[in-house]
Each structure stands twice: as structure tokens, then as C-alpha cells.
Design a protein around this motif. Structure first.
Motif, PDB file in Angstrom:
ATOM      1  N   ASN A 112       0.827  -1.207   0.000  1.00 26.00           N
ATOM      2  CA  ASN A 112       0.000   0.000   0.000  1.00 26.00           C
ATOM      3  C   ASN A 112       0.862   1.258   0.000  1.00 26.00           C
ATOM      4  O   ASN A 112       0.576   2.226  -0.718  1.00 26.00           O
ATOM      5  N   LEU A 113       1.884   1.248   0.837  1.00 26.69           N
ATOM      6  CA  LEU A 113       2.766   2.407   0.942  1.00 26.69           C
ATOM      7  C   LEU A 113       3.473   2.691  -0.385  1.00 26.69           C
ATOM      8  O   LEU A 113       3.833   3.828  -0.687  1.00 26.69           O
ATOM      9  N   ASN A 114       3.660   1.636  -1.172  1.00 28.10           N
ATOM     10  CA  ASN A 114       4.381   1.797  -2.436  1.00 28.10           C
ATOM     11  C   ASN A 114       3.464   2.094  -3.625  1.00 28.10           C
ATOM     12  O   ASN A 114       3.841   2.837  -4.531  1.00 28.10           O
ATOM     13  N   SER A 115       2.253   1.528  -3.615  1.00 27.84           N
ATOM     14  CA  SER A 115       1.426   1.520  -4.829  1.00 27.84           C
ATOM     15  C   SER A 115       1.141   2.900  -5.392  1.00 27.84           C
ATOM     16  O   SER A 115       1.472   3.195  -6.541  1.00 27.84           O
ATOM     17  N   GLY A 116       0.537   3.777  -4.603  1.00 24.60           N
ATOM     18  CA  GLY A 116       0.233   5.111  -5.107  1.00 24.60           C
ATOM     19  C   GLY A 116       1.440   6.001  -5.189  1.00 24.60           C
ATOM     20  O   GLY A 116       1.581   6.806  -6.123  1.00 24.60           O
ATOM     21  N   SER A 117       2.362   5.852  -4.228  1.00 18.92           N
ATOM     22  CA  SER A 117       3.506   6.763  -4.144  1.00 18.92           C
ATOM     23  C   SER A 117       4.472   6.584  -5.307  1.00 18.92           C
ATOM     24  O   SER A 117       4.960   7.566  -5.885  1.00 18.92           O
ATOM     25  N   GLU A 118       4.759   5.331  -5.699  1.00 18.03           N
ATOM     26  CA  GLU A 118       5.713   5.097  -6.788  1.00 18.03           C
ATOM     27  C   GLU A 118       5.177   5.611  -8.122  1.00 18.03           C
ATOM     28  O   GLU A 118       5.876   6.314  -8.859  1.00 18.03           O
ATOM     29  N   GLU A 119       3.927   5.282  -8.397  1.00 19.33           N
ATOM     30  CA  GLU A 119       3.321   5.723  -9.655  1.00 19.33           C
ATOM     31  C   GLU A 119       3.221   7.245  -9.703  1.00 19.33           C
ATOM     32  O   GLU A 119       3.491   7.874 -10.736  1.00 19.33           O
ATOM     33  N   ALA A 120       2.841   7.847  -8.566  1.00 14.52           N
ATOM     34  CA  ALA A 120       2.719   9.307  -8.503  1.00 14.52           C
ATOM     35  C   ALA A 120       4.072   9.987  -8.674  1.00 14.52           C
ATOM     36  O   ALA A 120       4.184  11.021  -9.352  1.00 14.52           O
ATOM     37  N   LEU A 121       5.123   9.406  -8.070  1.00 15.78           N
ATOM     38  CA  LEU A 121       6.456   9.993  -8.174  1.00 15.78           C
ATOM     39  C   LEU A 121       6.953   9.977  -9.622  1.00 15.78           C
ATOM     40  O   LEU A 121       7.511  10.966 -10.118  1.00 15.78           O
ATOM     41  N   VAL A 122       6.726   8.856 -10.308  1.00 17.41           N
ATOM     42  CA  VAL A 122       7.167   8.750 -11.708  1.00 17.41           C
ATOM     43  C   VAL A 122       6.380   9.704 -12.600  1.00 17.41           C
ATOM     44  O   VAL A 122       6.960  10.444 -13.403  1.00 17.41           O
ATOM     45  N   TYR A 123       5.046   9.714 -12.440  1.00 11.59           N
ATOM     46  CA  TYR A 123       4.233  10.574 -13.303  1.00 11.59           C
ATOM     47  C   TYR A 123       4.554  12.053 -13.069  1.00 11.59           C
ATOM     48  O   TYR A 123       4.702  12.826 -14.017  1.00 11.59           O
ATOM     49  N   ASP A 124       4.675  12.455 -11.795  1.00  7.88           N
ATOM     50  CA  ASP A 124       4.966  13.862 -11.504  1.00  7.88           C
ATOM     51  C   ASP A 124       6.386  14.245 -11.896  1.00  7.88           C
ATOM     52  O   ASP A 124       6.654  15.410 -12.207  1.00  7.88           O
ATOM     53  N   SER A 125       7.291  13.267 -11.893  1.00  7.56           N
ATOM     54  CA  SER A 125       8.645  13.535 -12.400  1.00  7.56           C
ATOM     55  C   SER A 125       8.579  13.871 -13.889  1.00  7.56           C
ATOM     56  O   SER A 125       9.203  14.830 -14.357  1.00  7.56           O
ATOM     57  N   MET A 126       7.793  13.102 -14.624  1.00 11.17           N
ATOM     58  CA  MET A 126       7.645  13.347 -16.058  1.00 11.17           C
ATOM     59  C   MET A 126       6.889  14.650 -16.325  1.00 11.17           C
ATOM     60  O   MET A 126       7.187  15.384 -17.265  1.00 11.17           O
ATOM     61  N   GLN A 131       7.145  15.921 -19.872  1.00 13.09           N
ATOM     62  CA  GLN A 131       7.120  14.712 -20.711  1.00 13.09           C
ATOM     63  C   GLN A 131       5.961  13.778 -20.356  1.00 13.09           C
ATOM     64  O   GLN A 131       5.999  12.589 -20.661  1.00 13.09           O
ATOM     65  N   GLU A 132       4.909  14.312 -19.708  1.00 19.93           N
ATOM     66  CA  GLU A 132       3.821  13.434 -19.272  1.00 19.93           C
ATOM     67  C   GLU A 132       3.104  12.732 -20.422  1.00 19.93           C
ATOM     68  O   GLU A 132       2.485  11.690 -20.230  1.00 19.93           O
ATOM     69  N   ASN A 133       3.207  13.297 -21.653  1.00 23.95           N
ATOM     70  CA  ASN A 133       2.582  12.650 -22.806  1.00 23.95           C
ATOM     71  C   ASN A 133       3.289  11.346 -23.185  1.00 23.95           C
ATOM     72  O   ASN A 133       2.768  10.543 -23.958  1.00 23.95           O
ATOM     73  N   GLN A 134       4.472  11.112 -22.621  1.00 20.91           N
ATOM     74  CA  GLN A 134       5.215   9.870 -22.882  1.00 20.91           C
ATOM     75  C   GLN A 134       5.031   8.847 -21.759  1.00 20.91           C
ATOM     76  O   GLN A 134       5.699   7.815 -21.724  1.00 20.91           O
TER      77      GLN A 134
END
Length: 394
Positions: A112-126, A131-134
Motif C-alpha cells: 500500500n505504501l508503495n502503490s500510489g507513491s511510486e506511480e505518482a512519483l514517476v508521473y509527476d517527475s515526467m 514529458q507526461e505525454n510519454q
């Protein structure tokens, strides 16, 4: 823009790819059903443990997502890896239902601690990099890394488990610790406002939930994506886990089962690679076709033929992998950044509800009527659901 900070944010994507690859070398997913059976658990008890895992996810998922949004995604990911390591230790030392349940609870919290946080970190990094369109392309690559890693883990897990479950779970513990390293070197993306930093955390959590559910209410597309994909994913995951016992019932050993799972993983990897192209071609029909194929695959287990079942298993894995980047991209394109991790966690919560309803029921019924018949029955239900998806353009 600070060039040094820009480069650090850009490195998040590479570091996450390493982190995902290492974390998915964890061999539990390919042997845990067999391990619990070895320890004396029947299918009903195995179903209960999986239900406990997902019940924990429901309780912890949204708070963990809010914690990731409010306190930092990187911190949340570090705590996740620690929980997984502790869970491995308990699993290694347990021999009764209560301790197994404790291990599943801690593992669920870690995921749980990883699921939303990892995806959010990657998307917000892009998004920070423009580069969010990629994102779908990057998410597809991450899924390839997952499939390759899980393929390696599947074979290694089968070989180690054939000789000793102790060494298998010891390796899982080591991998959980190693998966911490890339996360430590990641950089948090700035997204918390000054107002949020100055407001009491408890008050912010309440406001966070209110805003998230307001978004769900205001945009039915988000809710529809979450519910439909959760049910499809739950059916395929059930097929994956109970396939371990299915092939064992057919007389296959742990190493042979691990190679079957490897073949399925390879085909699933192909699905992740082709996800973007398939979605561009099929558009809204993607979810319908995937659900229909997964349902049909479950039905094929009724033949109790290894060639037919492996072919069906691989087809289900392929379309399941196609759907992961599709759902992720669809959701992230509709979710605002400051609620991203929380709403992604809401998505995981709906998946957990589907698993709580499906997995224990399947285990109880399988002990009474047989695993083959139950899998086929669930398959028919998924096929019916696929036509519901088509009718509602989900």
C-alpha cells in the motif's frame, strides 16, 4: 530551472526502473500458494489469508496514499521496502494461520505504501520535465522490467523451493533489502504548497479525502475506469495464483510449474511492450476484449489439459499486461497532481474489494467442488461481465 535539480528528477525514472526490477525479483509470487499448502493450509485457508491481505489494503490504502501526498512519496516507498522485509521474516518463521495472517497484513501495508507513491512519483517527475505525454510508453517499459524480473524470480523460486523453502524466503528477504537502494537515491518532486505545509496534518488528511471523493463524484469516467479494471485484474490474478495449485494437482513439480509461469511471464512481457500500439488500434474495445479473453482462459481450465491451459494462461497474461499501462495512463490523465497518489490508492482499494469477494469464495468452493470447476465458473462470469463492459463503453 535549476539544471542540477532537473537532472536529479530525470534520474528518478531510471532509478525507479532499477527499483522495480529488483523488487520484482522477489520469488514469493511464484511459490506462496504451494508454500502455504506445504505448511498444511487448505485452499479455503489460503483464500482467507489472501482476503486478509486485501482487507488490510482497504483499511490502509487511502491513508497510505494520503501520507505519500502529504509527507513524501520517497519516504513512503522506503517504509514500503522495510515492511516487505519484515513480512518475509515472519513468513519464513511461521507455521500457523495467525502468524501467516500477520505476515500478509504487514506485506499488504508495505505494498500500500508503495502503490500510489511510486506511480505518482514517476508521473509527476515526467510532468515536471514536461514529458507526461510519454507516460504510457515509460509505464510500458516499467511493465517490461516487471515481467522480465518476475520471469527470473519464477524460475529461481521454483528451483530454490524444490530444495528448500527456507532458502527461497531468505533470498526474498535479501531482495527486499536490496530494493531499498535505488529508492534512497531518488529525488522528491515539489508538489506540496506552502499552505499545505503550514496546515495540521490531520486536517489536511480530511481535506485530502474530501477533495479526492469530490473528484470521483464529479467525473464518472474515473470511477468507471477504476471499477471495471479492478474486476478484470482480480480475475487474472486469481488465475495466476491458483494455477500453482492447479498444475500441482495435475502432477507437476515446483520446477516444472516455475517454467510454466516463466512462459506465461514471457508472453505477458510481450503484452506490456505492445500495450500502447494495441490501445491505439482498439481504443475503448481494449477492456472488453481483454476481459473476454481472460474469462475464456479461465473456462479452458475445465479441460484439465496442460497444453490448452498453458495457452489460455499465456493469453490471459498477455491481455492483463496490455491493460496495466492503459489504465494507468487513463487515470493519470484525469487526476490532478495534488490528489494523484490518493486517487491511485483509491484504485488499489477497489481492486482489493474485488479480491476480497473473489479469492476466499473461490478457495472455499474449490475445496467443495474442485478447483477446475470453480475456475471455469468464474470464467463464465467474467465473459458475461465483458459484454457489460462493451454495452457501457467502459
Amino acid at each position: 530551472m535549476d539544471k542540477k535539480f532537473y537532472n536529479k528528477i530525470r534520474n528518478n525514472i531510471k532509478l525507479d526502473c532499477f527499483a522495480v526490477f529488483i523488487a520484482n525479483l522477489n520469488m514469493q509470487s511464484s511459490i506462496w500458494v504451494l508454500y502455504l499448502a506445504y505448511c498444511g493450509m487448505n485452499l479455503a485457508q489460503i483464500g482467507i489469508l489472501e482476503g486478509i491481505y486485501h482487507a488490510t489494503s482497504i483499511v490502509c490504502e487511502i491513508p497510505s496514499g494520503a501520507a505519500a501526498d502529504l509527507l513524501g512519496r520517497k519516504t513512503s516507498m522506503i517504509l514500503s521496502r522495510i515492511c516487505i522485509a519484515v513480512s518475509c521474516i515472519i513468513m519464513l518463521l511461521s507455521r500457523n494461520l495467525g502468524l501467516f495472517a500477520l505476515s500478509f497484513i504487514i506485506q499488504a501495508l508495505g505494498n500500500n505504501l508503495n502503490s500510489g507513491s511510486e506511480e505518482a512519483l514517476v508521473y509527476d517527475s515526467m510532468k515536471y520535465l514536461g514529458q507526461e505525454n510519454q507516460y504510457m510508453h515509460v509505464n510500458g517499459r516499467l511493465n517490461v522490467a516487471i515481467e522480465i524480473s518476475q520471469g527470473i524470480a519464477t524460475v529461481a523460486g521454483g528451483i530454490l523451493a524444490q530444495y528448500s523453502y527456507f532458502w527461497c524466503y531468505s533470498a526474498c528477504l535479501l531482495i527486499a533489502i536490496l530494493a531499498l537502494i535505488p529508492v534512497i537515491f531518488m529525488t522528491e518532486v515539489p508538489y506540496i504548497t506552502k499552505k499545505a505545509e503550514q496546515t495540521a496534518v490531520c486536517k489536511m488528511v480530511v481535506l485530502h479525502f474530501q477533495r479526492s471523493f469530490e473528484i470521483l463524484k464529479s467525473d464518472i469516467r474515473i470511477l468507471k475506469i477504476i471499477v471495471v479494471y479492478s474486476i478484470i485484474f482480480a480475475a487474472e490474478i486469481l488465475l495466476f495464483f491458483y494455477s500453482q495449485q492447479y498444475y500441482s494437482n495435475l502432477g507437476y513439480g515446483k520446477i516444472q510449474i516455475s517454467f510454466i509461469l516463466l512462459v506465461v511471464g514471457g508472453v505477458s512481457c510481450l503484452g506490456a511492450v505492445m500495450s500502447e500500439k494495441i490501445f491505439q488500434k482498439l481504443k475503448q474495445k481494449t477492456a472488453f476484449i481483454a476481459a473476454f479473453v481472460i474469462g475464456l482462459s479461465l473456462c479452458c481450465y475445465a479441460f484439465e489439459n496442460v497444453v490448452v491451459s498453458i495457452t489460455a494462461f499465456a493469453a490471459a497474461g498477455f491481455f492483463n499486461s496490455v491493460l496495466y499501462p492503459v489504465q494507468s495512463d487513463l487515470l493519470n490523465s484525469l487526476i490532478p497532481s495534488n490528489q494523484r497518489a490518493t486517487l491511485i490508492s483509491v484504485n488499489s482499494m477497489f481492486f482489493s474489494i474485488a479480491m476480497i469477494l473473489l479469492f476466499p469464495a473461490a478457495g472455499f468452493l474449490a475445496d467443495i467442488y474442485g478447483l477446475t470447476q470453480v475456475l471455469a465458473g468464474i470464467g463464465l462470469g467474467v465473459i458475461v461481465f465483458s459484454f457489460f463492459i462493451a454495452k457501457n463503453n467502459a
